[in-house]
Design an enzyme around this catalytic site. Structure first.
Site, PDB file in Angstrom:
ATOM      1  CB  CYS A  30      -0.859   0.026   1.281  1.00 56.15           C
ATOM      2  SG  CYS A  30      -0.175   0.032   2.903  1.00 56.15           S
ATOM      3  CB  THR A  31       0.157   4.677   0.122  1.00 55.58           C
ATOM      4  OG1 THR A  31      -0.931   4.808  -0.677  1.00 55.58           O
ATOM      5  CG2 THR A  31       1.055   6.045  -0.007  1.00 55.58           C
TER       6      THR A  31
END
Length: 319
Positions: free
Chosen positions: A178-179
């Site tokens: 994810c980010t």
């Protein structure tokens, strides 16, 4: 050298009184003239803030002086200005919302951490499923090559998508990303409690991978979506590409807009030309919606002409 910085960070740790903490933290951030969005819960803190280099450095020192956050890792991006308009610190039930009946504590169960070089090896392994833990619109503007795109619009839909596709994932090595890493801390833990045994996660997320001196963001296509006014930032320093496609004509595009119908507000990729051509609206229904913010600025005559230009008709012309 840029005058501003954007800090992305999180920490799973116990915060006994999130509401009081949030009020005090907001006051401290405002005093340092920071802007951003911070979520606080009994399970920890999740934030992105922007400010001058001096102010953001002061904030990192401020957090380091609190034993709960002394070892917290900050992902730092240079910026030309603030990435937010205001400063918000909000108490929440969770710092990332999976909305599970039984919550997962990443301090007790989470997937194996893979450092950027290890993650790059996993990307090249045909026997490994690389699972994007972000929303569909985040994936569409940029993702790791070969990653699986869950058809979800928010994080809490991900467990349901996994259950619907369990047969395809059973007995596979799963690596998720994810980010900045926070969603994967909880999601990878949930995967393990849901019966998936071989589960790993990209330590520090895409943001860390892109800054790693060895990987330099290699095997990432497009840009990384961010939840601030920058919208997206580059990751691949080796051979950057564009993977985003214009919602209206499919041409390469990395420019996100929101549908002008406030009851829709869908994020779509669109060029300036197509934004104007299609009245900043994702569909005919949204273009003719009485609350449309774009068409409110047009006269009836211009509205009708603009619709006719794309072979559509205003409701008033329908018999």
């Amino acid at each position: 050298m840029s005058d501003y910085q954007v800090l992305l960070y999180y920490k799973y740790t116990t915060i006994d009184d999130p509401e009081t903490f949030a009020k005090e933290h907001l006051a401290a951030c405002k005093e340092m003239e920071l802007k951003g969005r911070i979520l606080v819960a009994s399970e920890g803190i999740n934030g992105t803030v922007s400010g001058t280099v001096e102010a953001t450095n002061k904030y990192m020192d401020y957090m380091a002086n609190d034993a709960r956050f002394a070892d917290m890792v900050f992902k730092i991006d240079a910026a030309d200005s603030h990435a937010f308009k205001k400063m918000h610190v909000r108490p929440r039930a969770e710092i990332v919302s999976l909305s599970l009946e039984e919550d997962v504590n990443p301090l007790e169960v989470t997937g194996t951490y893979l450092e950027p070089t290890e993650f790059r090896e996993a990307l090249l392994d045909e026997d490994t499923v690389i699972l994007d833990a972000r929303n569909d619109y985040e994936f569409d503007i940029g993702h790791f090559r070969g990653a699986v795109r869950p058809d979800i619009q928010n994080f809490r839909e991900l467990p349901g998508w996994i259950e619907e596709n369990r047969d395809q994932l059973a007995d596979k090595k799963i690596v998720t990303y994810c980010t900045g890493g926070i969603r994967c801390e909880k999601f990878s833990g949930w995967l393990k409690t849901a019966g998936f045994e071989d589960v790993s996660q990209l330590h520090g997320g895409i943001a860390t991978y892109g800054k790693n001196e060895e990987t330099k963001g290699e095997l990432w296509d497009g840009q990384m979506y961010v939840f601030d006014e920058r919208i997206a930032v580059p990751i691949n320093q080796v051979n950057p590409t564009i993977v985003g496609k214009d919602y209206f004509d499919g041409t390469p595009c990395e420019r996100y807009i929101n549908c002008a119908n406030p009851y829709c507000n869908k994020q779509i990729l669109a060029s300036i030309e197509n934004e104007e051509k299609y009245l900043r609206s994702c569909s005919h229904e949204c273009r003719v919606h009485p609350a449309n913010l774009y068409t409110k600025e047009l006269s009836k005559e211009e509205f009708t002409e603009r619709l006719q230009a794309i072979s559509e008709t205003s409701p008033e012309m329908v018999q």
